[in-house]
Design an enzyme around this catalytic site. Sequence first.
Site, PDB file in Angstrom:
ATOM      1  N   ASP A  20       0.826  -1.216   0.000  1.00  0.00           N
ATOM      2  CA  ASP A  20       0.000   0.000   0.000  1.00  0.00           C
ATOM      3  C   ASP A  20       0.855   1.259   0.000  1.00  0.00           C
ATOM      4  O   ASP A  20       2.072   1.209   0.170  1.00  0.00           O
ATOM      5  CB  ASP A  20      -0.970  -0.018   1.197  1.00  0.00           C
ATOM      6  CG  ASP A  20      -0.310  -0.449   2.496  1.00  0.00           C
ATOM      7  OD1 ASP A  20       0.932  -0.447   2.577  1.00  0.00           O
ATOM      8  OD2 ASP A  20      -1.035  -0.796   3.446  1.00  0.00           O
ATOM      9  N   ASP A  75      -7.262  -3.054  14.269  1.00  0.00           N
ATOM     10  CA  ASP A  75      -8.631  -3.409  13.877  1.00  0.00           C
ATOM     11  C   ASP A  75      -8.646  -4.557  12.863  1.00  0.00           C
ATOM     12  O   ASP A  75      -9.671  -4.849  12.253  1.00  0.00           O
ATOM     13  CB  ASP A  75      -9.370  -2.182  13.301  1.00  0.00           C
ATOM     14  CG  ASP A  75      -8.706  -1.639  12.037  1.00  0.00           C
ATOM     15  OD1 ASP A  75      -7.683  -2.210  11.593  1.00  0.00           O
ATOM     16  OD2 ASP A  75      -9.206  -0.632  11.494  1.00  0.00           O
ATOM     17  N   HIS A  83      -7.010  -4.735  10.045  1.00  0.00           N
ATOM     18  CA  HIS A  83      -6.855  -4.425   8.614  1.00  0.00           C
ATOM     19  C   HIS A  83      -5.577  -5.035   8.064  1.00  0.00           C
ATOM     20  O   HIS A  83      -4.526  -5.021   8.706  1.00  0.00           O
ATOM     21  CB  HIS A  83      -6.975  -2.928   8.310  1.00  0.00           C
ATOM     22  CG  HIS A  83      -5.860  -2.054   8.800  1.00  0.00           C
ATOM     23  ND1 HIS A  83      -6.082  -0.971   9.619  1.00  0.00           N
ATOM     24  CD2 HIS A  83      -4.534  -2.060   8.560  1.00  0.00           C
ATOM     25  CE1 HIS A  83      -4.933  -0.359   9.859  1.00  0.00           C
ATOM     26  NE2 HIS A  83      -3.980  -1.010   9.237  1.00  0.00           N
ATOM     27  N   GLU A 131      -9.672  -1.809   5.512  1.00  0.00           N
ATOM     28  CA  GLU A 131     -10.303  -1.566   6.804  1.00  0.00           C
ATOM     29  C   GLU A 131     -11.500  -2.508   6.993  1.00  0.00           C
ATOM     30  O   GLU A 131     -11.953  -3.144   6.032  1.00  0.00           O
ATOM     31  CB  GLU A 131     -10.781  -0.107   6.861  1.00  0.00           C
ATOM     32  CG  GLU A 131      -9.658   0.923   6.745  1.00  0.00           C
ATOM     33  CD  GLU A 131      -8.885   1.128   8.047  1.00  0.00           C
ATOM     34  OE1 GLU A 131      -8.770   0.181   8.853  1.00  0.00           O
ATOM     35  OE2 GLU A 131      -8.380   2.248   8.246  1.00  0.00           O
TER      36      GLU A 131
HETATM   37  C1  GLP Z   1      -0.496   0.401   8.495  1.00  0.00           C
HETATM   38  C2  GLP Z   1      -0.258  -0.358   7.198  1.00  0.00           C
HETATM   39  C3  GLP Z   1      -0.500  -1.829   7.384  1.00  0.00           C
HETATM   40  C4  GLP Z   1       0.236  -2.323   8.604  1.00  0.00           C
HETATM   41  C5  GLP Z   1      -0.332  -1.622   9.807  1.00  0.00           C
HETATM   42  C6  GLP Z   1       0.234  -2.116  11.115  1.00  0.00           C
HETATM   43  O1  GLP Z   1      -1.815   0.772   8.673  1.00  0.00           O
HETATM   44  N1  GLP Z   1      -1.042   0.109   6.121  1.00  0.00           N
HETATM   45  O2  GLP Z   1      -0.077  -2.518   6.218  1.00  0.00           O
HETATM   46  O3  GLP Z   1       0.103  -3.707   8.715  1.00  0.00           O
HETATM   47  O4  GLP Z   1      -0.046  -0.251   9.658  1.00  0.00           O
HETATM   48  O5  GLP Z   1       1.381  -1.408  11.459  1.00  0.00           O
HETATM   49  P1  GLP Z   1       2.343  -1.825  12.618  1.00  0.00           P
HETATM   50  O6  GLP Z   1       3.092  -2.998  12.105  1.00  0.00           O
HETATM   51  O7  GLP Z   1       3.222  -0.624  12.804  1.00  0.00           O
HETATM   52  O8  GLP Z   1       1.520  -2.142  13.800  1.00  0.00           O
END
Ligand code: GLP
Length: 263
Positions: free
Chosen positions: A70, A140, A142, A147
């Site tokens: 993303d 959440d 995602h 989402e």
């Molecule tokens: C963002 C990204 C996700 C990622 C998430 C969790 O929202 N778009 O791809 O998995 O963060 O991040 P973290 O690994 O810092 O908890």
Amino acid sequence: MRVVIQDNYDKMSRWAAAYIAAKINAHNEDRPFVLGLPTGSSPIGVYKELIRMNRAGELSFANVVTFNMDEYLGLPHEHDQSYWYFMHDTFFDHLVDMKPENINILNGMTDDPAGECARYEEKIASCGGIDLFMGGIGVDGHLAFNEPFTSLSSRTGLRDLTTDTRIVNSRFFGGDPEKVPAQALSVGIGTVTDSKEVLVLISGHNKARALAATVEGGVSQKWTCSALQLHNGAIIACDEAACGELTVDTYKYFLDIEKKERL
Ligand code: GLP
């Protein structure tokens, strides 16, 4: 689904890196190994270990093509919170033999999001599909920026971010949720689950609910990560801290079945 429980974040990271390296090294088809990659704090330990192996001559990226999950809409490459910047700063710039032309990241500055996303899907297909998609998840649940209530068959496209996600991610934007872009380009749940294998990293107490939903809850668009239950090659690598909401039976089952630490 496999759930590999490691003592802590470092061990989880080393396990996942070893798994990915073994897959890349075993790949002997006459096309490159196609690797899907996430951003966030979850994969940083894996990236460090993959860099170590690469620089030690144990793992080559010369025949690896990558696709990132993303990118925020409206952030240029040089913005230090763009995922393009993160990936180069954290990973690609440290590899000795990664070919820049083999790196694919959605262009958050596009003026044609639909066209950009369609081209991304076409490019994945033209590479023969993704061999292994590594991911992380949000609190959440995602997966990428899909989402809650995103279709479990969604493809790469433009996504609105929830207020909760913008608040969680505001820690990288000086604590101000308003500075977090409201939209992003993201692979879809269907894009991820089309991959031959999916390896998702889940660590820390704040992900405990999401881990339980991924593994034990019903398949539901409320927790988009739960789509992995329908994938025949899904692996969750997690740490003890993330296991707090699993039932004792589930926790014991996976410790038992994975005790041989097979790759
Ligand atoms: C963002 C990204 C996700 C990622 C998430 C969790 O929202 N778009 O791809 O998995 O963060 O991040 P973290 O690994 O810092 O908890």
